[in-house]
Scaffold this motif. Structure first.
Motif, PDB file in Angstrom:
ATOM      1  N   MET A 162      12.314 -13.657   8.629  1.00 39.50           N
ATOM      2  CA  MET A 162      13.265 -14.738   8.393  1.00 39.50           C
ATOM      3  C   MET A 162      14.131 -14.971   9.625  1.00 39.50           C
ATOM      4  O   MET A 162      14.400 -16.097   9.979  1.00 39.50           O
ATOM      5  CB  MET A 162      14.117 -14.423   7.163  1.00 39.50           C
ATOM      6  N   ASN A 163      14.588 -13.868  10.276  1.00 41.21           N
ATOM      7  CA  ASN A 163      15.413 -14.031  11.473  1.00 41.21           C
ATOM      8  C   ASN A 163      14.645 -14.715  12.581  1.00 41.21           C
ATOM      9  O   ASN A 163      15.197 -15.504  13.336  1.00 41.21           O
ATOM     10  CB  ASN A 163      15.946 -12.680  11.960  1.00 41.21           C
ATOM     11  N   LYS A 184      24.926 -20.064  11.123  1.00 46.18           N
ATOM     12  CA  LYS A 184      23.899 -19.796  10.120  1.00 46.18           C
ATOM     13  C   LYS A 184      24.584 -19.566   8.777  1.00 46.18           C
ATOM     14  O   LYS A 184      23.958 -19.136   7.827  1.00 46.18           O
ATOM     15  CB  LYS A 184      23.083 -18.566  10.518  1.00 46.18           C
ATOM     16  N   LEU A 217      14.729 -18.402  11.892  1.00 48.71           N
ATOM     17  CA  LEU A 217      16.027 -18.991  12.240  1.00 48.71           C
ATOM     18  C   LEU A 217      16.174 -19.154  13.744  1.00 48.71           C
ATOM     19  O   LEU A 217      16.711 -20.156  14.216  1.00 48.71           O
ATOM     20  CB  LEU A 217      17.176 -18.170  11.671  1.00 48.71           C
ATOM     21  N   ASN A 219      21.904 -23.330  -1.631  1.00 46.03           N
ATOM     22  CA  ASN A 219      21.121 -22.848  -0.495  1.00 46.03           C
ATOM     23  C   ASN A 219      22.099 -22.274   0.530  1.00 46.03           C
ATOM     24  O   ASN A 219      22.932 -23.001   1.060  1.00 46.03           O
ATOM     25  CB  ASN A 219      20.312 -24.007   0.105  1.00 46.03           C
ATOM     26  N   ASN A 220      21.997 -20.985   0.801  1.00 49.43           N
ATOM     27  CA  ASN A 220      22.877 -20.319   1.766  1.00 49.43           C
ATOM     28  C   ASN A 220      22.187 -20.046   3.096  1.00 49.43           C
ATOM     29  O   ASN A 220      22.726 -19.326   3.933  1.00 49.43           O
ATOM     30  CB  ASN A 220      23.402 -18.998   1.190  1.00 49.43           C
ATOM     31  N   GLN A 221      21.004 -20.586   3.299  1.00 49.62           N
ATOM     32  CA  GLN A 221      20.255 -20.388   4.536  1.00 49.62           C
ATOM     33  C   GLN A 221      20.169 -21.710   5.296  1.00 49.62           C
ATOM     34  O   GLN A 221      19.098 -22.260   5.509  1.00 49.62           O
ATOM     35  CB  GLN A 221      18.870 -19.841   4.235  1.00 49.62           C
ATOM     36  N   ALA A 281      14.754 -22.131  -0.165  1.00 48.74           N
ATOM     37  CA  ALA A 281      15.929 -21.255  -0.204  1.00 48.74           C
ATOM     38  C   ALA A 281      16.952 -21.689  -1.259  1.00 48.74           C
ATOM     39  O   ALA A 281      17.947 -20.997  -1.464  1.00 48.74           O
ATOM     40  CB  ALA A 281      16.580 -21.192   1.174  1.00 48.74           C
TER      41      ALA A 281
END
Length: 183
Positions: A1-2, A27, A5, A46-48, A68
């Motif tokens: 995931m990182n 982020k 991003l 959605n927190n992403q 997400a």
């Protein structure tokens, strides 16, 4: 995931032109939506969410993965991703815009329009979003609310559940904890 991003940040950086601009990135974005009908309320968060702002060019870029979004009911989340948004085909939502009449240096608080294009479900639509910009000792945040019409994005709602989903969806956003961004 990182890694995703990081790649997303690099691709969004292409939108923020200008080598020596005052760019910030977070982020720590949150986007939620709410649909109200007499049958049921539907909401998801959605927190992403990634946001980059370039104060020199006044450009804003936002991107988020549609998968997400988290719903209270797992079945709603499944239908959202598989039947309505089709997250496998259209995995992300993006917004690219410009802050109109931005005051510099940033005062403690200002409300400005951000005009740009949002892309959802492969369809782009022009929007003007009233946005509150706060600057508390160089801790900058952006927040606001706007409405989207489901039909504008060619999202098909089966007739059997059409009464459960509002034709207009309220969207709330908040981006905070911005940090300096450099290529």
């Amino acid at each position: 995931m990182n890694r995703f991003l990081l790649l997303l940040a690099l691709s969004l950086s292409q939108l923020c032109l200008g080598q020596a601009g005052e760019r910030i990135i977070t982020k720590q974005g949150q986007v939620s939506f709410f649909s109200h009908t007499s049958v049921e309320d539907i909401e998801a968060t959605n927190n992403q969410v990634l946001s980059i702002v370039d104060f020199t060019s006044k450009e804003v870029a936002i991107s988020m993965l549609m998968r997400a979004f988290v719903f209270k009911k797992a079945l709603m989340q499944e239908h959202f991703n598989e039947s309505y948004i089709e997250s496998d085909i259209y995995p992300k939502c993006s917004f690219e815009g410009k802050i109109l009449d931005l005051e510099r240096p940033l005062p403690q608080e200002q409300t400005k329009l951000i005009k740009g294009n949002i892309t959802i479900h492969g369809v782009s639509k022009e929007l003007e979003i009233k946005t509150k910009i706060e600057n508390d000792q160089d801790k900058i945040s952006f927040s606001g609310t706007f409405n989207l019409t489901v039909a504008d994005f060619k999202i098909k709602i089966p007739p059997i559940v059409a009464g459960n989903i509002s034709k207009t969806i309220e969207v709330n956003f908040r981006f905070e904890e911005y940090l300096p961004y450099e290529n």
